[in-house]
Write a protein that holds these residues in place. Sequence first.
Motif, short mmCIF file in Angstrom:
data_model
loop_
_atom_site.label_atom_id
_atom_site.label_comp_id
_atom_site.label_asym_id
_atom_site.label_seq_id
_atom_site.Cartn_x
_atom_site.Cartn_y
_atom_site.Cartn_z
N PRO A 34 0.79 -1.23 0.00
CA PRO A 34 0.00 0.00 0.00
C PRO A 34 0.83 1.28 0.00
CG PRO A 34 0.14 -0.82 2.23
CD PRO A 34 0.91 -1.80 1.37
N TYR A 37 -0.39 4.25 -2.03
CA TYR A 37 -1.66 4.83 -1.57
C TYR A 37 -1.47 5.60 -0.26
CZ TYR A 37 -2.87 1.20 -4.85
OH TYR A 37 -2.93 0.40 -5.96
N CYS A 40 0.15 9.02 -1.10
CA CYS A 40 -0.57 9.92 -2.02
C CYS A 40 0.16 10.10 -3.36
CB CYS A 40 -0.78 11.30 -1.40
SG CYS A 40 -1.63 11.30 0.18
N TYR A 44 -1.07 6.93 -9.06
CA TYR A 44 -2.01 5.86 -8.74
C TYR A 44 -3.45 6.36 -8.61
CZ TYR A 44 1.82 2.64 -7.94
OH TYR A 44 2.91 1.84 -8.10
N ARG A 45 -3.63 7.66 -8.59
CA ARG A 45 -4.97 8.19 -8.39
C ARG A 45 -5.90 7.79 -9.54
NH1 ARG A 45 -5.48 12.48 -4.57
NH2 ARG A 45 -3.49 12.99 -3.61
N PHE A 48 -8.55 4.93 -9.37
CA PHE A 48 -9.70 5.00 -8.48
C PHE A 48 -10.77 5.91 -9.04
CE2 PHE A 48 -6.24 3.59 -5.98
CZ PHE A 48 -6.81 2.63 -5.14
N VAL A 54 -10.18 9.99 -0.57
CA VAL A 54 -8.74 9.73 -0.58
C VAL A 54 -8.19 9.98 0.81
CG1 VAL A 54 -6.51 10.43 -1.53
CG2 VAL A 54 -8.53 10.34 -3.01
N CYS A 56 -4.86 9.59 2.71
CA CYS A 56 -3.44 9.29 2.55
C CYS A 56 -2.61 10.36 3.25
CB CYS A 56 -3.05 9.20 1.08
SG CYS A 56 -3.41 10.70 0.13
N SER A 175 -5.11 -2.70 -0.34
CA SER A 175 -4.21 -1.63 -0.81
C SER A 175 -4.98 -0.64 -1.67
CB SER A 175 -3.05 -2.23 -1.61
OG SER A 175 -2.16 -2.90 -0.77
N ASP A 176 -5.59 0.32 -1.02
CA ASP A 176 -6.20 1.45 -1.71
C ASP A 176 -6.28 2.62 -0.75
OD1 ASP A 176 -8.67 1.33 -0.22
OD2 ASP A 176 -9.31 -0.31 -1.53
N PHE A 177 -6.81 3.74 -1.23
CA PHE A 177 -6.83 4.96 -0.42
C PHE A 177 -7.80 4.88 0.76
CE2 PHE A 177 -5.26 6.89 -4.46
CZ PHE A 177 -4.05 7.36 -3.96
N TRP A 180 -6.15 1.05 3.55
CA TRP A 180 -4.79 0.70 3.96
C TRP A 180 -4.61 0.66 5.47
CZ3 TRP A 180 -2.04 4.15 6.92
CH2 TRP A 180 -2.41 5.49 6.87
#
Length: 537
Positions: A34, A37, A40, A44-45, A48, A54, A56, A175-177, A180
């Motif tokens: 992660p 994420y 920030c 990778y944004r 999503f 978000v 982060c 593993s995402d905003f 995590w």
Amino acid sequence: MSRSPFTFRLVYHVVIVCLGALQFGYHLSELNAPEAYISCQARYRDLFHTSELVDCIPMNANQIGLVNSIFSVGGLISATVAGRAADKFGRRGLTMINCISYIIGPAVMSVSTNFYVLMLGRLISGLGSGASLIVIPMYLNEISPAAMTGMIGAMCQEFVNIGILSAQIFGIFFSDFTKWRIIVSIGGILGLVNLLLIPFCVESPKWLTLRNRIHDARVALIKLRGLTHGEVAEADLIEIDDLIESWKDKRLKAVDTVESTGSSSDSTYSEPVEDDDYIQKITPKQIVSEVGKQQESLSAIISSEEGSTLQSNDSVADAPHDFHKISYKEFLTTRRFRRPLITIIGILTAQQFCGINTMIFYGVTILSTLFPTAAVLVNVLISLLNCIVNLAIAPLVDRVGRRPLLLISIGGMSTSSFLLAFGILKNVMALSGIAATVFVAFFSVGLGPIPFLIIPELTEASSVGVAQSIGFTCNWVAVFLVGYLFPILNQLIGGYVFFMLSGIAACYFVFTWKFVPETKGKMTFEAVWGKPLDASA
């Protein structure tokens, strides 16, 4: 004994104590998947939906390196005192203390809103990890039957690998905003489970013997061997008491060594030794004559809920006493320990400077340039292979020996690191993927498990705690340097960093060939080093 030494009680103790190693591995790798994420990273944004929240903490490459490597600073701090703490509080006692760090650290990380709080949580988790890597190998070595020391010692690294694999698997799903924080919170749950289960383990019987708690040591060995009332033969009791006598003999030799060098007079760690009644040896004939009496009391011993804290008449009469413990100054400056010191530092730094944590900390980042859509999954498969190889190698540690496996491991890592650099620079995906996989597999062959179990074999009972602390202090310094410098070097020189790691591994191969002795089957300090070492400073 006729029965197998591999009992349910022994397995239980190995698994519960090694949960500390599992948590170390988990925390090593928890930020790997992660990382993008948490920090920030804008690239990778796009993965999503814009409607998602978000959550982060903005970080640059330097800060990412610090968050990863601050974990090793915590480990370094606790490693410097863990050997002494294990001698003072016991192996089980220190393991329980470590669980507190494993609970608090993830709790802090899970509520962090900025870079500094996240670092604080990592630091606290590192405190528990540093002490765990010292006390767990000591405990495993001291509860293992002689024929299984290498295999059981290798379980420490196996559970580290399981922890790494667990973190990678959770990384696939969380593993995402928005999720995590679940990954870092799981570490706290593991710490709580470990804390609740460790009281059901006995204290190290060797530590109890060295504290002159002979009855408690006998109780612990009876439980570890899985003996029950009605099943205990005379040979069982004789073997247990012979083992206790051998530990008492080592205590005597340590005291004699100190007295012969005259170093005990100015050591702040020296404590008075009991009189001759304390060390009176019991012959097998005397043991057999007392078998009837011991059989009568065996049922009460086994049924005790907390055997390791029982007090018999003799243990109450004799208050616990420590044998003379070698000080840090003695271990660092006495000629007798010079070769063990150099060897221990070499092996423990090789474990890190050969580059394994580049994959554990930053494997997803490295592989994402080669496998943009499958980096996390590839990293999980590599970690799974790591577990399988380590488990397959475990029985070979006692058959093949420590030194050959170290040489194969380091040589293989040097070669695969060279191929990985070539694959990255030439953008050969197949070569890079295979090289990364082989790189991790070769680590599991030797450099993974053996450093954890070899320190007690390279030195003597009076200096094991200090040797563990010094060795793992150097290990944690290496973890910090690799964790902090790799993202910076990777940004500056790219794949060439693996050429550098290949060269470092080649140097450690030469060091191992020249300076590391074989310890398999060698029960004394002199047997390991070939001849009595000069005891003078």
